[in-house]
Design a protein around this motif. Sequence first.
Motif, mmCIF file in Angstrom:
data_model
loop_
_atom_site.group_PDB
_atom_site.id
_atom_site.type_symbol
_atom_site.label_atom_id
_atom_site.label_comp_id
_atom_site.label_asym_id
_atom_site.label_seq_id
_atom_site.Cartn_x
_atom_site.Cartn_y
_atom_site.Cartn_z
ATOM 1 N N LYS A 190 47.326 8.988 -1.269
ATOM 2 C CA LYS A 190 46.732 7.703 -1.624
ATOM 3 C C LYS A 190 47.809 6.641 -1.505
ATOM 4 C CE LYS A 190 44.319 5.285 -5.389
ATOM 5 N NZ LYS A 190 43.845 5.390 -6.799
ATOM 6 N N THR A 191 47.482 5.530 -0.851
ATOM 7 C CA THR A 191 48.476 4.480 -0.666
ATOM 8 C C THR A 191 47.810 3.117 -0.633
ATOM 9 O OG1 THR A 191 50.289 3.709 0.764
ATOM 10 C CG2 THR A 191 48.357 4.639 1.853
ATOM 11 N N GLU A 192 48.607 2.095 -0.945
ATOM 12 C CA GLU A 192 48.109 0.722 -0.885
ATOM 13 C C GLU A 192 48.276 0.116 0.506
ATOM 14 O OE1 GLU A 192 52.171 -1.688 -2.176
ATOM 15 O OE2 GLU A 192 50.415 -1.760 -3.462
ATOM 16 N N VAL A 193 48.923 0.859 1.409
ATOM 17 C CA VAL A 193 49.145 0.368 2.773
ATOM 18 C C VAL A 193 47.853 0.520 3.570
ATOM 19 C CG1 VAL A 193 50.548 0.549 4.855
ATOM 20 C CG2 VAL A 193 51.554 1.086 2.623
ATOM 21 N N SER A 194 47.350 -0.580 4.090
ATOM 22 C CA SER A 194 46.099 -0.559 4.857
ATOM 23 C C SER A 194 46.387 -0.842 6.323
ATOM 24 C CB SER A 194 45.118 -1.614 4.324
ATOM 25 O OG SER A 194 44.816 -1.367 2.966
ATOM 26 N N PRO A 195 45.772 -0.086 7.240
ATOM 27 C CA PRO A 195 45.996 -0.344 8.668
ATOM 28 C C PRO A 195 45.410 -1.684 9.091
ATOM 29 C CG PRO A 195 44.250 1.276 8.358
ATOM 30 C CD PRO A 195 44.854 1.041 7.007
ATOM 31 N N VAL A 196 46.011 -2.264 10.104
ATOM 32 C CA VAL A 196 45.527 -3.527 10.664
ATOM 33 C C VAL A 196 44.483 -3.201 11.722
ATOM 34 C CG1 VAL A 196 46.186 -5.607 11.922
ATOM 35 C CG2 VAL A 196 47.733 -4.638 10.207
ATOM 36 N N GLU A 197 43.348 -3.863 11.652
ATOM 37 C CA GLU A 197 42.220 -3.489 12.508
ATOM 38 C C GLU A 197 42.464 -3.785 13.985
ATOM 39 O OE1 GLU A 197 38.624 -5.186 11.078
ATOM 40 O OE2 GLU A 197 38.648 -4.081 9.177
ATOM 41 N N ASN A 198 42.955 -4.958 14.293
ATOM 42 C CA ASN A 198 43.108 -5.348 15.692
ATOM 43 C C ASN A 198 44.531 -5.834 15.923
ATOM 44 O OD1 ASN A 198 43.010 -6.477 18.278
ATOM 45 N ND2 ASN A 198 40.864 -7.099 18.034
ATOM 46 N N LEU A 199 45.340 -4.991 16.568
ATOM 47 C CA LEU A 199 46.752 -5.309 16.758
ATOM 48 C C LEU A 199 46.951 -6.547 17.619
ATOM 49 C CD1 LEU A 199 49.598 -4.269 16.090
ATOM 50 C CD2 LEU A 199 49.520 -2.920 18.191
ATOM 51 N N THR A 200 46.097 -6.736 18.605
ATOM 52 C CA THR A 200 46.277 -7.851 19.541
ATOM 53 C C THR A 200 45.942 -9.200 18.917
ATOM 54 O OG1 THR A 200 44.026 -7.555 20.396
ATOM 55 C CG2 THR A 200 45.806 -6.386 21.528
#
Length: 442
Positions: A107-117
């Motif tokens: 479990k982490t508070e780090v969320s992926p970024v949806e659209n890198l571009t």
Amino acid sequence: MKSVTLFGGLELDTDLPSPDLPFEDITAPQRIILPLSDRPGVYCRPLVQKGEAVFAGEKIAEDPTGKMMPVHSSISGKVVDIRPYRYAEGENTLSVFIETDGKDSFKTEVSPVENLTEADPATLIDTIKKAGVKIIPFEHLPEPERMGQKIAKVKHFVINAIGTGYSGALPRRILVKRANELSDAAQMIRRMFNPEKLFLVVNREHTDVQEAITHANLDSVMEVLSMDVYYPLGHPHLLFKAIFGKEIPCPGGKAIDFGVVFSSVDTVLHALEAVTQGKPLIKRYVSVFGSGIKSPKNLRVRIGTPLKELVEACGGFDGTPGRIVLGNPLDGMAQFDLDRPVLRDTRLLWVQQEADVMKYSYRACINCGDCTKVCPVGLMPNFLSKFCEFGKSEEAAEQYDLWTCIDCGLCAYVCPAKRPIVHFINYGKRELSLRESEYGTL
């Protein structure tokens, strides 16, 4: 692909970690130790208490000043202690001790970024910082930039894929296996900093690296610099001079002062994992090698894992160990405790058989000048070490540029009197750091 010459250094005749060995994951340890400081006087604030349950990937400490990256647990389990732990460097450092629950719950508070571009640069930078990845030297930035999300103009971003010594085998292996990911990493870096130039520095002799670069078409997204290199290979001060034809003023000068950022290839890929997968930095690539290891390996290890578990993963010791060094043989730190954990900057563990350890007593300096001839930054290590040996660290700094030393260890390597020059110099630096630290005591 552009060719660049790196001046200075030596070609060393000793055993090196093999870049041909595949990376192996080792099982999660029963207990980890996570230090809350990586420099004198600066500490992360614990966010957990003794007896509290934690997840793998959970943030357990942070630095309110922004000088240090947050600390994450690499296993799930229970905090069994928070107390000072004595490391080989000689300082008792506040550390968090965690025992596994065997579940490896994440479990982490780090969320992926949806659209890198199309991602906002501030969002990318904030995500990487939350993941505990130091892709740029945040501690050397002005406070508004360090604490905020906007970074001043970065003119040149340099991805170092040659390491700084024996560690060159690791980035070589990483680059060969993960070259395709560097295209996305280049896009991420350009989105965050919009540098005028993005460089990838590689060793000219590594044909497998050249093939991986060609196959991934990396020449089209960054400028690849091919170098003939010797130890100490890609130290930032030496790379800066080789690439830009200038020297970073010492002491105190930083590449970031000139708008230049150096980052290792594994750090860049950790940053990419943070923004694309939401992964905090909880694992490291580590090479375990030397005559005292039965089966040398390249491992992927959870941060906080005791060194003894790396040795066990390599089949144990081959014979009686005589010296165990965290780091490379020239500038690493000899260890007295195999419960010492893997840290965020750990890359090498070198074990030497007792029969191979040269036993001697060092003699007084004979003023031969060999150390001065081989020093890649033009210092006089003979005078530096003598001043530090006798407690005159301030004079060493004022008269002989103590802080310019990059701790490569070549001076001690060539010394006919077998003087522990680097140890004396590091002792002097440590003494000065503690004096200047707000919290340090001698």
